[in-house]
Design an enzyme around this catalytic site. Structure first.
Site, PDB file in Angstrom:
ATOM      1  N   GLY A   1       4.947  -1.036   2.806  1.00 28.66           N
ATOM      2  CA  GLY A   1       4.149   0.152   2.568  1.00 28.66           C
ATOM      3  C   GLY A   1       4.964   1.428   2.488  1.00 28.66           C
TER       4      GLY A   1
ATOM      5  N   HIS B   1       0.806  -1.216   0.000  1.00 30.74           N
ATOM      6  CA  HIS B   1       0.000   0.000   0.000  1.00 30.74           C
ATOM      7  C   HIS B   1       0.846   1.276   0.000  1.00 30.74           C
ATOM      8  CE1 HIS B   1       0.865   0.604   4.323  1.00 30.74           C
ATOM      9  NE2 HIS B   1       0.793  -0.722   4.391  1.00 30.74           N
ATOM     10  N   ASP B   2       0.387   2.251  -0.745  1.00 32.08           N
ATOM     11  CA  ASP B   2       0.945   3.615  -0.747  1.00 32.08           C
ATOM     12  C   ASP B   2       2.337   3.712  -1.356  1.00 32.08           C
ATOM     13  OD1 ASP B   2      -1.289   4.931   0.801  1.00 32.08           O
ATOM     14  OD2 ASP B   2      -0.624   3.474   2.294  1.00 32.08           O
TER      15      ASP B   2
END
Length: 258
Positions: free
Chosen positions: A137, A119-120
């Site tokens: 992340g 994520h991200d």
């Protein structure tokens, strides 16, 4: 062309020139651009936008929820640019609201088998991720970086442009542009001279980068103070290297303390 056995949820936006293979799954919030090919058994879900001329191989899973205990079902995104190759069993998650809610992939990247982009993450253009490279992340990877196979990268790490990370390394600190790192934990091993010679036409630029590297990482001088001295360099590559060092949040992956 969409195979008769593919599952396309209502609401999916698929360009008429895209190809969807057998038993692929496309969720309702997915957008797929022109001439993108989705092979059989691939899964694309969540709020995912895929650009043009990409190729997604069998059993890749894109746009799934982030593997983050703070995630609570919020709508977040995965954005993929153009001309990427995403090989078998690659996993790329959407973002989280704790960051900017987006995982972003640029153009012309190669993700080999079993790569994970969490994520991200923000990935630039023309990068290569060898088999089973895994990004935690919030990792940022700049243009032209190469990540070796079986290499985990710690969350919030920044990999600079044209950097090279050796296979089976473990990266827990930032990797400056144009540099090579190797080991567990990964440390600087020199410049990515092969990459520089391929990318830069002027040999003088490479010579200037070499001089800056030696001053920064081999002279024994305080790192950030030395980097500040290069901010006024007339060479844009040297200036970029200095700015990266100064702005590093996790520290630079080398053998002395900053």
């Amino acid at each position: 062309m969409i195979h008769s056995t593919a599952i396309i949820e209502d609401g999916a936006n698929i360009h008429e020139s895209a190809e969807i293979g057998a038993y692929a799954y496309i969720g309702s919030n997915v957008t797929i651009g022109a001439n993108t090919k989705i092979h059989h058994h691939a899964t694309i879900e969540g709020k995912t936008t895929i650009g043009e001329n990409n190729e997604i191989f069998p059993y890749a899973s894109l746009g799934t929820a982030p593997q983050d205990l703070k995630y609570n079902g919020e709508i977040t995104e995965l954005i993929i640019g153009n001309n990427n190759k995403i090989r078998e069993f690659t996993l790329i998650n959407t973002g989280t609201i704790q960051d900017n809610s987006k995982t972003i992939i640029g153009d012309n990247n190669l993700f080999m088998g079993y790569v994970h982009v969490a994520h991200d993450c923000v990935i630039g253009n023309n990068c290569i991720f060898a088999n089973a490279a895994t990004l935690a992340g919030h990792v940022h990877v700049d243009n032209g970086a190469v990540i070796g196979g079986m290499t985990p990268i710690h969350q919030f790490v920044h990999i600079g442009s044209m950097a090279m990370v050796a296979g089976a390394s473990a990266v827990s600190q930032d990797v400056p542009p144009f540099c090579m790192v190797e080991g567990n934990r990964a440390k600087l091993r020199g410049l990515n001279l092969t990459g520089l010679r391929r990318a830069l036409k002027d040999r003088k630029d490479i010579d200037e980068i070499k001089k800056a590297y030696k001053e920064l990482f081999e002279s024994g001088k305080p790192l950030k103070e030395t980097a500040n001295e290069f901010l006024n360099s007339e060479n844009n590559y040297v200036k970029k290297l200095a700015e990266f060092v100064i702005n590093s949040k996790r520290g630079i992956a080398y053998d002395r303390k900053m």
